[in-house]
Design a protein around this motif. Structure first.
Motif, PDB file in Angstrom:
ATOM      1  N   LEU A 238       0.845  -1.186   0.000  1.00  0.00           N
ATOM      2  CA  LEU A 238       0.000   0.000   0.000  1.00  0.00           C
ATOM      3  C   LEU A 238       0.882   1.239   0.000  1.00  0.00           C
ATOM      4  CD1 LEU A 238      -2.835  -0.880   2.561  1.00  0.00           C
ATOM      5  CD2 LEU A 238      -2.687  -1.400   0.113  1.00  0.00           C
ATOM      6  N   VAL A 239       0.581   2.167  -0.914  1.00  0.00           N
ATOM      7  CA  VAL A 239       1.350   3.401  -1.039  1.00  0.00           C
ATOM      8  C   VAL A 239       0.380   4.569  -0.997  1.00  0.00           C
ATOM      9  CG1 VAL A 239       3.065   4.658  -2.401  1.00  0.00           C
ATOM     10  CG2 VAL A 239       2.953   2.146  -2.549  1.00  0.00           C
ATOM     11  N   GLY A 240       0.645   5.555  -0.132  1.00  0.00           N
ATOM     12  CA  GLY A 240      -0.267   6.690  -0.018  1.00  0.00           C
ATOM     13  C   GLY A 240       0.455   8.008   0.129  1.00  0.00           C
ATOM     14  N   TRP A 241      -0.086   9.025  -0.537  1.00  0.00           N
ATOM     15  CA  TRP A 241       0.430  10.387  -0.448  1.00  0.00           C
ATOM     16  C   TRP A 241      -0.556  11.253   0.329  1.00  0.00           C
ATOM     17  CZ3 TRP A 241       1.075   7.129  -4.413  1.00  0.00           C
ATOM     18  CH2 TRP A 241       2.332   7.035  -5.026  1.00  0.00           C
ATOM     19  N   SER A 242      -0.068  12.047   1.292  1.00  0.00           N
ATOM     20  CA  SER A 242      -0.888  13.025   2.000  1.00  0.00           C
ATOM     21  C   SER A 242      -2.125  12.360   2.609  1.00  0.00           C
ATOM     22  CB  SER A 242      -1.248  14.168   1.049  1.00  0.00           C
ATOM     23  OG  SER A 242      -1.784  15.266   1.740  1.00  0.00           O
ATOM     24  N   ASP A 267       4.083   8.810   1.802  1.00  0.00           N
ATOM     25  CA  ASP A 267       4.801  10.018   1.383  1.00  0.00           C
ATOM     26  C   ASP A 267       4.039  11.230   1.900  1.00  0.00           C
ATOM     27  OD1 ASP A 267       5.616  12.334  -0.159  1.00  0.00           O
ATOM     28  OD2 ASP A 267       6.583  10.969  -1.567  1.00  0.00           O
ATOM     29  N   ALA A 268       4.695  12.019   2.755  1.00  0.00           N
ATOM     30  CA  ALA A 268       4.081  13.217   3.353  1.00  0.00           C
ATOM     31  C   ALA A 268       2.691  12.913   3.888  1.00  0.00           C
ATOM     32  CB  ALA A 268       4.037  14.361   2.346  1.00  0.00           C
ATOM     33  N   PRO A 269       2.554  11.857   4.686  1.00  0.00           N
ATOM     34  CA  PRO A 269       1.217  11.407   5.077  1.00  0.00           C
ATOM     35  C   PRO A 269       0.593  12.263   6.173  1.00  0.00           C
ATOM     36  CG  PRO A 269       2.852  10.099   6.207  1.00  0.00           C
ATOM     37  CD  PRO A 269       3.614  11.007   5.260  1.00  0.00           C
ATOM     38  N   VAL A 270      -0.730  12.267   6.189  1.00  0.00           N
ATOM     39  CA  VAL A 270      -1.458  12.841   7.325  1.00  0.00           C
ATOM     40  C   VAL A 270      -1.503  11.773   8.401  1.00  0.00           C
ATOM     41  CG1 VAL A 270      -3.603  13.826   8.159  1.00  0.00           C
ATOM     42  CG2 VAL A 270      -2.827  14.360   5.847  1.00  0.00           C
ATOM     43  N   ILE A 271      -0.635  11.906   9.379  1.00  0.00           N
ATOM     44  CA  ILE A 271      -0.581  10.971  10.509  1.00  0.00           C
ATOM     45  C   ILE A 271      -1.579  11.376  11.582  1.00  0.00           C
ATOM     46  CG2 ILE A 271       0.918  10.096  12.360  1.00  0.00           C
ATOM     47  CD1 ILE A 271       1.607   9.011   9.577  1.00  0.00           C
ATOM     48  N   ASP A 272      -1.897  12.672  11.646  1.00  0.00           N
ATOM     49  CA  ASP A 272      -2.827  13.184  12.649  1.00  0.00           C
ATOM     50  C   ASP A 272      -3.581  14.366  12.045  1.00  0.00           C
ATOM     51  OD1 ASP A 272      -4.180  14.223  14.819  1.00  0.00           O
ATOM     52  OD2 ASP A 272      -2.384  14.759  15.961  1.00  0.00           O
ATOM     53  N   TRP A 273      -4.853  14.149  11.673  1.00  0.00           N
ATOM     54  CA  TRP A 273      -5.629  15.231  11.074  1.00  0.00           C
ATOM     55  C   TRP A 273      -5.816  16.400  12.033  1.00  0.00           C
ATOM     56  CZ3 TRP A 273      -6.633  17.042   6.559  1.00  0.00           C
ATOM     57  CH2 TRP A 273      -6.688  16.211   5.446  1.00  0.00           C
ATOM     58  N   GLY A 274      -5.885  16.117  13.332  1.00  0.00           N
ATOM     59  CA  GLY A 274      -6.020  17.205  14.304  1.00  0.00           C
ATOM     60  C   GLY A 274      -4.862  18.182  14.204  1.00  0.00           C
ATOM     61  N   ASP A 275      -3.653  17.662  14.044  1.00  0.00           N
ATOM     62  CA  ASP A 275      -2.470  18.506  13.913  1.00  0.00           C
ATOM     63  C   ASP A 275      -2.513  19.308  12.617  1.00  0.00           C
ATOM     64  OD1 ASP A 275       0.490  18.982  14.921  1.00  0.00           O
ATOM     65  OD2 ASP A 275       0.637  18.542  12.775  1.00  0.00           O
ATOM     66  N   VAL A 276      -2.943  18.679  11.521  1.00  0.00           N
ATOM     67  CA  VAL A 276      -3.002  19.364  10.222  1.00  0.00           C
ATOM     68  C   VAL A 276      -4.043  20.481  10.254  1.00  0.00           C
ATOM     69  CG1 VAL A 276      -3.553  19.076   7.782  1.00  0.00           C
ATOM     70  CG2 VAL A 276      -2.185  17.353   8.955  1.00  0.00           C
ATOM     71  N   ILE A 277      -5.207  20.190  10.845  1.00  0.00           N
ATOM     72  CA  ILE A 277      -6.264  21.200  10.915  1.00  0.00           C
ATOM     73  C   ILE A 277      -5.824  22.378  11.775  1.00  0.00           C
ATOM     74  CG2 ILE A 277      -8.621  21.640  11.730  1.00  0.00           C
ATOM     75  CD1 ILE A 277      -9.225  18.684  10.969  1.00  0.00           C
ATOM     76  N   ALA A 278      -5.164  22.102  12.897  1.00  0.00           N
ATOM     77  CA  ALA A 278      -4.662  23.177  13.753  1.00  0.00           C
ATOM     78  C   ALA A 278      -3.609  24.010  13.017  1.00  0.00           C
ATOM     79  CB  ALA A 278      -4.069  22.583  15.035  1.00  0.00           C
ATOM     80  N   LEU A 332       7.626   2.413   5.325  1.00  0.00           N
ATOM     81  CA  LEU A 332       8.632   3.379   4.883  1.00  0.00           C
ATOM     82  C   LEU A 332       7.947   4.731   4.873  1.00  0.00           C
ATOM     83  CD1 LEU A 332      11.383   4.198   3.656  1.00  0.00           C
ATOM     84  CD2 LEU A 332      10.393   3.704   1.394  1.00  0.00           C
ATOM     85  N   LEU A 333       8.426   5.651   5.693  1.00  0.00           N
ATOM     86  CA  LEU A 333       7.775   6.947   5.861  1.00  0.00           C
ATOM     87  C   LEU A 333       8.692   8.031   5.291  1.00  0.00           C
ATOM     88  CD1 LEU A 333       5.941   8.016   9.152  1.00  0.00           C
ATOM     89  CD2 LEU A 333       6.617   9.564   7.329  1.00  0.00           C
ATOM     90  N   ILE A 334       8.248   8.631   4.190  1.00  0.00           N
ATOM     91  CA  ILE A 334       9.015   9.669   3.493  1.00  0.00           C
ATOM     92  C   ILE A 334       8.354  11.012   3.783  1.00  0.00           C
ATOM     93  CG2 ILE A 334       9.722  10.530   1.223  1.00  0.00           C
ATOM     94  CD1 ILE A 334       9.480   7.572   0.242  1.00  0.00           C
ATOM     95  N   HIS A 335       9.110  11.956   4.342  1.00  0.00           N
ATOM     96  CA  HIS A 335       8.506  13.256   4.682  1.00  0.00           C
ATOM     97  C   HIS A 335       9.604  14.309   4.786  1.00  0.00           C
ATOM     98  CE1 HIS A 335       4.592  14.833   6.752  1.00  0.00           C
ATOM     99  NE2 HIS A 335       5.130  15.739   5.949  1.00  0.00           N
TER     100      HIS A 335
END
Length: 389
Positions: A238-242, A267-278, A332-335
């Protein structure tokens, strides 16, 4: 008998009423602002403006107006004439900050006409389906989902293989976002499926036409995985961006597909939407209480009409730093630390919390999901080594 009214008493009552009215108005204003912000987070961006200025074109270079994107190192695409054309650009050749001009390599015009005017930056670099963009045999298929069929591309491996990769693009993105990963996966002997999901341009809408931050989209990825399994897949990557990364993580937590997954690339994943929204609340000058209320409203059943969602969106379920103990797959976490849209902090925190599972590939200079663009050789080498291990 009622007490006789006095001027002082009338003034006190009037003041109390006024204060109460202002407080109620303030509360309504706060809820309205929070609801609006929540809707903006959850609403698909279907159309984006041609806002990159094309100032001059010659045989091997193009001069553009200065912006954070046009100054970025690496290779990118440029949509032309409302998607009727596309060009590819390379490294910066020279910058004239005073006149607001930057000249970059011109790597090619894929279709349409590159002339002075306006275009739209394309971080995917590629603009067409895999057969036209990469020269690889491609099947155009439909995936059966609970909402109806969804279009997908399948790139078969060079030789028969029971390994399949599912490439999941991000919020408001297109399937072309995944093309940057196809070559190393194809070279590793892996079949690739690049599906669409609900609310994509050209795909089925969800019940409310809103993003659910991965909390419903994962079901469409499960259906793409079912197609792969029906065609012989025994092992999945599984491969996911953002937001695609957030969708992948929900798939791992909720789907029977998880038992077939051997490797995960984010790749540049949203690990925590709360952090992104803030982060976006701060960037847009939205007071922290309103940003916090918007997250709370998303998850309240009683606020569904305010936010415009069919089902509550529980942002807490998207926090994989707090849920790190639930993970069971190698990642594999690319960021990039330079990511302006999805801050790298939660990715670093997750890597620190689960060093047994997470390999952190940290970039120092790349804007959101543009690590491949800045250093494609490094990106492809990291992915090839990971899926080969």
């Amino acid at each position: 008998m009622a007490a006789a009214s006095t001027p002082g008493r009338k003034a006190a009552i009037a003041g109390a009423v006024t204060a109460g009215s202002l407080a109620a108005a303030g509360a309504l204003s706060t809820v309205g602002a929070a609801s609006y912000f929540a809707r903006r987070v959850l609403t698909p961006d279907r159309q984006r403006p041609d806002d990159t200025q094309i100032l001059a074109v010659d045989a091997d270079s193009v001069t553009l107006g200065v912006s954070p994107d046009t100054l970025s190192p690496g290779r990118y695409g440029l949509w032309l004439d409302g998607d009727r054309g596309h060009a590819r650009v390379g490294e910066v050749l020279e910058v004239h900050e005073g006149s607001g001009r930057v000249r970059r390599e011109l790597l090619g015009v894929d279709f349409g006409q590159l002339t002075s005017g306006f275009g739209r930056w394309n971080q995917y670099y590629f603009a067409s389906p895999p057969d036209r963009a990469l020269g690889l045999r491609t099947e155009y298929v439909d995936v059966d989902t609970e909402l109806g069929t969804m279009p997908a591309w399948v790139v078969p491996a060079p030789a028969p293989s029971d390994r399949w990769a599912i490439l999941v693009h991000g919020r408001g993105a297109r399937r072309q976002e995944g093309l940057r990963a196809v070559r190393p996966l194809h070279a590793a002997g892996i079949n690739v499926i690049i599906p669409s999901y609900r609310n994509d341009l050209g795909a089925r809408s969800g019940p409310d036409g809103r993003y659910n931050l991965g909390l419903s989209e994962w079901r469409d990825i499960e259906d793409a995985g079912l197609l792969a399994v029906q065609r012989g897949a025994r092992e999945l990557v599984l491969v996911g961006w953002s937001m695609g990364g957030a969708i992948v993580l929900q798939t791992l937590a909720r789907s029977w597909l998880a038992e077939h997954v051997s490797h995960v690339v984010l790749d540049a994943p949203v690990i925590d939407w709360g952090d992104v929204i803030a982060h976006h609340a701060r960037a847009n000058g939205i007071p922290a209480p309103i940003g916090g209320l918007s997250r709370a409203l998303m998850g309240r059943r009683s606020a569904r009409r305010l936010v415009g969602v069919h089902d509550p969106v529980d942002v807490a379920k998207t926090n994989w730093v707090s849920r790190a103990g639930e993970l069971a797959h190698r990642i594999l976490l690319i960021h990039s630390v330079d990511d302006e849209f999805v801050p790298v902090g939660p990715s670093l925190a997750l890597a620190g919390a689960r060093p047994d599972l997470v390999t952190m590939e940290r970039w120092d200079r790349a804007r959101h999901t543009k690590e491949w663009n800045v250093d494609p050789e490094r990106w492809e080498a990291a992915v090839s080594e990971f899926v080969g291990s």
